[in-house]
Structures are given as structure tokens and as C-alpha cells.
Design an enzyme around this catalytic site. Sequence first.
Site, PDB file in Angstrom:
ATOM      1  N   ASP A 259       0.832  -1.198   0.000  1.00 30.30           N
ATOM      2  CA  ASP A 259       0.000   0.000   0.000  1.00 30.30           C
ATOM      3  C   ASP A 259       0.875   1.261   0.000  1.00 30.30           C
ATOM      4  O   ASP A 259       2.034   1.216   0.405  1.00 30.30           O
ATOM      5  CB  ASP A 259      -0.890   0.040   1.247  1.00 30.30           C
ATOM      6  CG  ASP A 259      -1.900  -1.100   1.264  1.00 30.30           C
ATOM      7  OD1 ASP A 259      -2.216  -1.631   0.185  1.00 30.30           O
ATOM      8  OD2 ASP A 259      -2.353  -1.438   2.370  1.00 30.30           O
TER       9      ASP A 259
HETATM   10  N1  URA Z   1      -1.349  -5.860   3.873  1.00 34.22           N
HETATM   11  C1  URA Z   1      -1.808  -4.595   3.873  1.00 34.22           C
HETATM   12  O1  URA Z   1      -2.832  -4.292   4.473  1.00 34.22           O
HETATM   13  N2  URA Z   1      -1.108  -3.675   3.215  1.00 34.22           N
HETATM   14  C2  URA Z   1       0.055  -3.945   2.572  1.00 34.22           C
HETATM   15  O2  URA Z   1       0.664  -3.041   2.002  1.00 34.22           O
HETATM   16  C3  URA Z   1       0.519  -5.263   2.578  1.00 34.22           C
HETATM   17  C4  URA Z   1      -0.208  -6.207   3.231  1.00 34.22           C
END
Ligand code: URA
Length: 238
Positions: free
Chosen positions: A104
Site C-alpha cells: 500500500d
Molecule cells: N497488507 C496490507 O494491508 N497492506 C500492505 O501493504 C501489505 C499487506
Amino acid sequence: MERLDKVLSNLGYGSRKEIKAIVKQGIVKIDGNIIKDSAIQIDPEKVNIEINGEEVFYRKYIYLMMNKPQGVISATYDNYDTTVVDLIGPEYAVFNPFPVGRLDKDTVGLLLLTNDGELNHRLISPKWHVYKVYYAEIDSPVNARDIEVFEEGVVLDDGYKCMSAHLNILESNESGSKIELTIQEGKFHQVKRMFNSVGKTVTFLKRIKFGPLDLDAELEEGEIRELSKDEIDMLKEI
Ligand code: URA
């Protein structure tokens, strides 16, 4: 077999026209012999290429480890945001690498980038169960019940039942907790959604392990390095 100018161009030595000019100068050697024709066919895996006395390090694929910083997105192109590919220097950008899976925008840590489509496919396929380990900070206490629920497979907001995940509590008290979570899939916002399912919020998320690879502690956020031969071999053995 490939044309010499194409091989050198793909490695970032310039356009075909520029390479033609370099070769004309008589500074390019193939297996020790000066050549003047940039269109000759060579097997880049087998011959030794030198430019101005320096050996050309040929490779078709590139494998990079990035310590992804916050605020950049795991994509190759975006109209608004900086992407992880924007952070890569031109010496790697000529290989057109792309991120293996996604983190993310606000997640930091270990992200692989490569132009090896076949390896990418295996690493992100749910079939291969590549383990990923995340370090996370949570807004509230985490307890033995959460460990059990995650082990059994927590159900996400859309009804999806996760595969078994291992939760390791590093620290937990009323003001919040620090944990490590090992998961074997990569659903959208998975870690955040897993904690949401048990009524908790992830306030910081960092990936510290991807399959056999640990995030290199020497890499500052935003920094990148090539994987070693051993690391590439480990990934291919998955
Ligand atoms: N899980 C999440 O919520 N975000 C990420 O970036 C990776 C795994």
C-alpha cells in the site's frame, strides 16, 4: 543470437544510432577482437564484450530489492503519485522492472522489482504459498484469542476466509501493540483487513520478509540494491 546494437541498447549504452557511432570508433571488442559493424549477430550469454577496455556485464533480467518508503505507490506509472519505479536510477530503469505484487501507499519495507515475468508470476501466485512477514503496530492490545483466530483463518469483510497466519506478539498493552504477522497470500490490504476483522486498526505496517529474503537492514527507506546470485537462486527454488 541477437544484434550487437540491440544488446547494448537494452543494457542502456544508448540508442542504436549512438551505438553504431561508438562501434565505428573501434573501441568495442568481442572476445578480444575489435569490431566495426554494430549489426553483427552475437550470443550475449556466450561472448565477452568490452567497451573502451571495460567488460560489459550482460544480463537479461534484473532483480532488485527496495526498502519502499511511505507515500509512493507500487506501480510502474501514475498520473498523480510517485511510483516505486520513479525511484529507480537509469542504470536499472533501462530494464523496465515492475514491482512483484504490491505494498500500500503508506506501507514501507521489502518490495522486489524485476523484469522476469515468469518468476514474478510464481511469486505472486496463491498456488506457491510464498510467506511474507510483516511488522505492524496496532492501535490497541492484541491477545491470545487473536493468535487463535488468525491461525484458524480469519474471515475478512467480504466473507473471504484467509489461510492460516502466524501472529507473534512482541509487545502489547492498553496504548497499543507491536506484532509480527506471517501470511501466505496477498489479498488487497490483507493485513489491515485481518486486524479490522478482530476490531483493531493497523497504524504502521512494514514488510520485513518476502519468501526466503529478509529486508536488508543496510537499505534506508527509498534505497534499492540488486539481489545477489544466492538470493536470486533462493527465490527461484521456491
Ligand atoms: N497488507 C496490507 O494491508 N497492506 C500492505 O501493504 C501489505 C499487506
